[in-house]
Design an enzyme around this catalytic site. Structure first.
Site, short mmCIF file in Angstrom:
data_model
loop_
_atom_site.label_atom_id
_atom_site.label_comp_id
_atom_site.label_asym_id
_atom_site.label_seq_id
_atom_site.Cartn_x
_atom_site.Cartn_y
_atom_site.Cartn_z
N HIS A 106 22.02 -26.88 -39.34
CA HIS A 106 20.87 -26.61 -38.46
C HIS A 106 20.58 -25.12 -38.36
O HIS A 106 19.47 -24.73 -37.96
CB HIS A 106 21.11 -27.23 -37.08
CG HIS A 106 22.02 -26.45 -36.18
ND1 HIS A 106 23.37 -26.73 -36.06
CD2 HIS A 106 21.78 -25.40 -35.36
CE1 HIS A 106 23.91 -25.88 -35.20
NE2 HIS A 106 22.98 -25.07 -34.75
N ASP A 131 26.31 -32.00 -40.07
CA ASP A 131 25.70 -30.69 -39.82
C ASP A 131 26.54 -29.60 -40.47
O ASP A 131 27.28 -28.86 -39.81
CB ASP A 131 25.58 -30.47 -38.32
CG ASP A 131 24.78 -29.24 -37.95
OD1 ASP A 131 24.18 -28.63 -38.87
OD2 ASP A 131 24.75 -28.88 -36.76
N SER A 187 26.78 -21.29 -33.14
CA SER A 187 26.57 -22.34 -34.13
C SER A 187 26.99 -21.87 -35.52
O SER A 187 26.74 -20.73 -35.91
CB SER A 187 25.10 -22.76 -34.16
OG SER A 187 24.75 -23.43 -32.98
#
Length: 1035
Positions: A841, A892, A987
């Protein structure tokens, strides 16, 4: 002893009638008791109604921690900055309450003030009946948490800052010091019978010490104590001016430099005005200047039946007329400001029945509402205002009377609204008009969403009828309207503005009545502004299933702008056995925010092929199956032209022609002679002919087993003959492992062909195929793991990212900071000299131009990019896992290739990959690190943060994250109590577990619900599920 029967009876039996009367008496007593109980409950309800009236106003505060910046202009209510922010905040509040459990009670909101400290907002909430402050606060918090307003995309609210204060009538009355004790202290008093009476909470004794009444019934204008002591003028005299009951035909009251509340509590000064029956009361404000939090409420009537007619603060309201002989004025003092002079009000009595029709109607609103009355049965009230309304896309910029910003006019409520509202303004009863009269007025209806203005006539004898009506947008100008009145009975005229949800203000000015029929107007009849086209469907009218020959499709409204917040699907189909080629003829999207995603196949099992964004051109995309899914996803901001695409179907589209039997096909489709395969020299441009030439098999781990070499596409088992320690090291390094640990001969059970290995003078390996090994002896090789997961900088143990602590320099040498367009956006982990592992992402929509990315390795402080320990590398390749599903957040993970290999140092080292499907059990303590936000929606860290978190089972994680589907490709970590978690900006960074003194990459930071909340763990991509995929890039 004689029996009882022999004793003469002293009582006779009751007759049937006596028994019946006794039963009836008992029933009557029970009924009386019930009626007393019901009456008591009714009285308590009336007391509550008396306390809160027919409407309820609450005051609230909240803090905006991001999405807006404080500046001094926000102190000026006439400034554009104040109007813009107030409009957006009111829109947010309206959205929340109109979708809440209080939507039927809620009327509107009003922003009063902004204060510094991030931005503190003070606002009022109006409800059409009493609701508890606790309930109001809970609904507001729940609405913000549930993102029930589009404004919450911009504004981030500190939930702990939200406060709702008690309503006006719950505050105590301030009295002069000599009498204040009577109103603030409840003291048991002795009755004539020497019986002490103590009142319940929120009640006080009357002066006769015989009766308790609610505190709110003191000084409300109505006698509730038998001795009338609750309305005693001395007791109720205010601290503002020493007055309470005003009974002359004229008089005044004031709060000049009004007193301040004490003990952090708010207070009220209250006045009751009574004039002769049949008269009305006019209030003239000689001056008026109060702090925004100090409000003067004007009620029609008194006691429990009073009706709120006006709430006033800050600016002079002009003249207010109350068509009753009783007025209650209540001044709520909440601030301790001393720079405001207060107010002085002069009242006079007048007889409204002596007014003629012209006096009742004619009004330019310069001094107030004249003799017009707000319709309290409607949804809201007309506002008297001057200058421009906000936003500028609706409402006037000046009044009609003077044509500048100094004049006044009235408008439907300005600012946002979450529902349609009818706002009414009524005349007093008008006399019949047999001679006819002309009602004229000026109206302003501007804005895309303006709805309707209606003028009605009503009477007791006839039903209400509409005599004038306009709908729609008539542009940025005042328009003239007129209608002839010809009524034979007493009647009323009413103006009704119908307001849409947003941007729909309607204004009125210069209403007048003249003798005779209306003449032909000298003003042109206004024309409607053309209605804008209807909103485009955000699903593009789909999903669409397309087959040949219907192969061309576009984004909706192409080549004009596509809609915001679109989510559109096209399913492309081919016959079985064929595949699909997708070509974009034109392509222009908002960069990064709006994307086209292409997937191989349909549904959850489809594979990621590509994601495109920004301006074109873009490459063709080929499916491997007979189905392809195209997704078009946009945000709520800028819109571009969109795209035009077509597709073709065929056999083997985009797939290179197969090579001849004696050739090897490179990954890019090139063919080379088979004899060049695994000969030690790369002949394929992509080097794929030398990529998989040696392997271990039949081993207990991925670092041990029999050795096989591929010679011209055939695998040969290595013999033990001539095997040396140097050959062990060379083979282990070819396998991407460390040095050789051990090599042991083992007996062959068949299964050739075989190969003998020797070392050439230049150090290279010489491979000699053979049909048999000497003495059938093979080599069983054990390699060391390559050096990874080792901290080379000695450091102290730090205490136990959100809730973490500053790491020491070199503590996590594999943690990488990723920058896109020179902005730090994500983290990554170094797994080899030229490959990083991050989250899909992070790069989704940003993968078309890898060169815009750079990786900073060896970084400790984000503010110090010149440290000698740092190396910076550009990215030249990004690969998103083909199973990645952005909407489901599954798989992901992504690989990023460094343009140049990095040098290992004490501050730059790779982390180890786990074994394929290696298990990290729940409860194990692992570590996270990153430069992300220190609190939810807060600022990012400068120094690399580190923290320890326990792993959770997927079952427990699913229970704590019920809105997500926690799959086997995810792992969760976090404390039940919260407080420690990865957050925005972390992230792509690592979840790391230590094993055998090596750190393994157990997870990649993926998503969570806010940060560090109790029972809300962080969710990570489970790396052991992707070990084989990652290793395919490394060797």
């Amino acid at each position: 002893m004689g029996s009882k029967r022999s004793v003469p009876s002293r009582h006779r039996s009751l007759t049937t009638y006596e028994v019946m009367f006794a039963v009836l008496f008992v029933i009557l007593v029970a009924l009386c008791a019930g009626l007393i109980a019901v009456s008591w409950l009714s009285i308590q309800g009336s007391v509550k109604d008396a306390a809160f009236g027919k409407s309820h106003e609450a005051r609230g505060t909240l803090k905006i921690i991001s999405g807006a910046t404080y500046n001094p202009h926000l102190q000026d209510k006439l400034s554009v900055d104040f109007k813009v922010l107030a409009f957006d905040i009111q829109q947010m509040i309206d959205d929340i309450f109109q979708s809440s459990n209080l939507k039927n009670e809620y009327k509107n909101s009003r922003v009063l003030q902004f204060e510094n400290g991030s931005i503190i907002v003070i606002f009022d909430l109006l409800f059409d009946q009493w609701v508890s402050d606790k309930n109001v606060k809970e609904e507001l918090i729940q609405g913000i948490e549930a993102n029930k307003s589009s404004q919450l995309v911009t504004f981030h609210i500190d939930l702990n800052s939200i406060d709702i204060t008690a309503s006006l009538e719950n505050f105590s009355t301030i009295s002069p010091a000599t009498t204040s004790e009577k109103l603030t202290t409840s003291i048991p008093l002795a009755t004539p019978g020497n019986v002490s009476i103590e009142c319940p909470p929120d009640s006080r004794l009357c002066a006769d010490a015989l009766k308790c009444i609610a505190i709110d019934l003191f000084c409300d204008g109505e006698l509730n104590c038998p001795d009338g002591s609750d309305e005693d003028n001395k007791t109720c005299a205010t601290a503002c001016d020493g007055r309470f009951l005003l009974t002359g035909s004229s008089g005044s009251f004031e709060a000049l430099h009004y007193p301040k509340p004490s003990n952090n509590t708010s207070a009220v000064c209250r006045w009751i005005i009574r004039v002769n029956q049949g008269l009305s009361i006019q209030l003239n404000f000689d001056y008026f200047n109060t702090y925004y939090a100090d409000v003067l409420n004007i009620y029609e009537g008194m006691g429990s039946s009073k009706i709120l007619r006006a709430s006033l603060w800050s600016n002079n309201p002009g003249i207010i007329r109350i068509f009753s002989n009783q007025v209650t004025a209540t001044f709520l003092i909440q601030s301790d400001e001393s720079d405001y002079i207060g107010f002085k009000v002069t009242y006079t009595a007048f007889n409204s029945k002596e007014l003629n029709n012209y006096e009742k109607i004619n009004c330019n609103f310069e001094d107030g509402f004249c003799f017009w009355i707000q319709d309290l049965n409607d949804d809201n009230e007309w506002e008297r205002t001057q200058g421009s309304t906000f936003p500028p896309s609706t409402g006037p910029t000046f009044d009609h009377t003077f044509g500048n910003e100094s004049g006044f006019y009235i408008s439907t409520p300005t600012g946002p609204g979450g529902r349609r509202e009818r706002v009414g303004l009524l005349t007093l009863p008008l006399d019949p008009t047999p001679e006819q009269a002309c009602l004229s007025f000026w109206y302003y209806m501007y804005g895309e969403n303006v709805y309707k203005l209606s003028i009605n006539i009503s009477s007791d004898q006839n039903m209400e009828k509409t005599i004038f009506q306009k709908e729609g947008n008539y542009g940025q100008n005042w328009n003239y309207g007129q209608v002839t009145l010809n009524e034979t009975v007493e009647f009323k005229v009413s103006f009704y503005g119908f307001k849409n949800q947003i941007l729909s203000d309607i204004a009125l000015d210069d209403i007048s009545l003249t003798y005779g029929i209306c003449n032909v107007s000298v003003y042109p009849e206004p024309t409607l502004v053309p209605t804008p086209p209807p909103e485009l469907p955000t699903d593009c009218g789909g999903p669409h299933d397309l087959w040949e020959p219907n192969t061309t499709f576009t984004s909706i409204n192409f080549p004009n702008s596509y809609p915001n917040q679109a989510f559109c699907i096209w399913n492309l189909n081919a016959q079985k056995g064929k595949n699909i080629q997708l070509h974009f003829q034109e392509f222009d999207l908002e960069n990064i925010a709006d994307v086209v995603e292409i997937r191989d196949g349909e549904g959850d099992d489809s594979l990621f092929l590509a994601v495109y964004t920004g301006p074109g051109p873009v490459n063709d995309v080929f499916s491997t199956t007979n189905r392809m899914t195209v997704l078009f996803i946009t945000d709520n901001m800028l819109a571009k032209q969109g795209f035009k695409a077509n597709f073709t179907t065929g056999y083997g589209l985009g797939i290179p022609e197969p090579c001849k039997e004696d050739n090897f096909q490179c990954k890019d489709g090139e063919c080379i002679p088979l004899v060049n395969l695994c000969d030690g020299f790369p002949h394929c441009k992509d080097g794929s002919d030398e990529a998989h030439c040696v392997r271990l098999f039949n081993g207990t781990t991925d670092s041990s087993g029999l050795v096989q070499f591929r010679i011209q596409s055939i695998w040969h088992v290595a013999c033990a003959e001539n095997w040396t320690t140097q050959i062990s090291d060379d083979v282990c390094q070819l396998l991407g492992l460390g040095t050789g640990n051990s090599s042991v001969p083992t007996f062959s059970t068949g299964g050739g062909p075989y190969v003998n290995l020797n070392t050439a003078p230049n150090g290279s390996l010489i491979l000699t195929p053979s049909q048999q090994c000497l003495e059938d002896s093979l080599i069983l090789l054990q390699c060391n793991y390559k050096s990874c997961g080792k901290k080379l900088v000695t450091q102290e143990v730090s205490p136990k990212i959100v809730g973490g602590s500053d790491s020491r320099e070199g503590a996590w040498p594999w943690v990488v900071a990723l920058y896109f367009d020179d902005q730090q956006v994500c983290g990554a982990s170094l797994v080899s000299r030229d490959w990083l592992v991050s989250a899909a992402h992070c790069v989704y929509g940003r993968n078309m131009e890898p060169s815009k990315w750079k990786a900073v390795l060896g970084l400790h402080m984000a503010s110090n990019l010149t440290s000698p320990q740092i190396e910076t590398r550009l990215i030249d390749q990004i690969v998103i896992n083909p199973h990645y599903n952005k909407r489901r957040k599954n798989n992901d993970i992504a690989m990023m290739h460094l343009e140049m290999k990095v040098n290992y140092t004490d501050y730059i080292q790779p982390i180890c990959l786990p074994e394929e499907n290696q298990v990290f059990p729940p409860g194990r303590i692992c570590s996270i690190a990153g430069w992300g936000a220190l609190i939810y929606q807060g600022s990012t860290a400068d120094v690399l943060q580190e923290a320890d978190v326990p792993l959770l089972s997927n079952e427990k994680c699913q229970q704590q994250m019920p809105e997500y589907n926690i799959t086997e490709n995810m792992v969760c970590a976090g404390y039940e109590a919260g407080g420690v978690d990865s957050c925005q900006g972390d992230s792509g960074g690592p979840l790391m577990c230590q094993e055998n003194n090596r750190w393994l990459l157990a997870g990649v930071t993926s998503f969570g619900y806010q940060c560090a909340l109790p029972n809300r763990p962080g969710v990570y991509a489970r790396v052991p599920r992707f070990t084989e995929w990652i290793q395919s890039f490394l060797h």
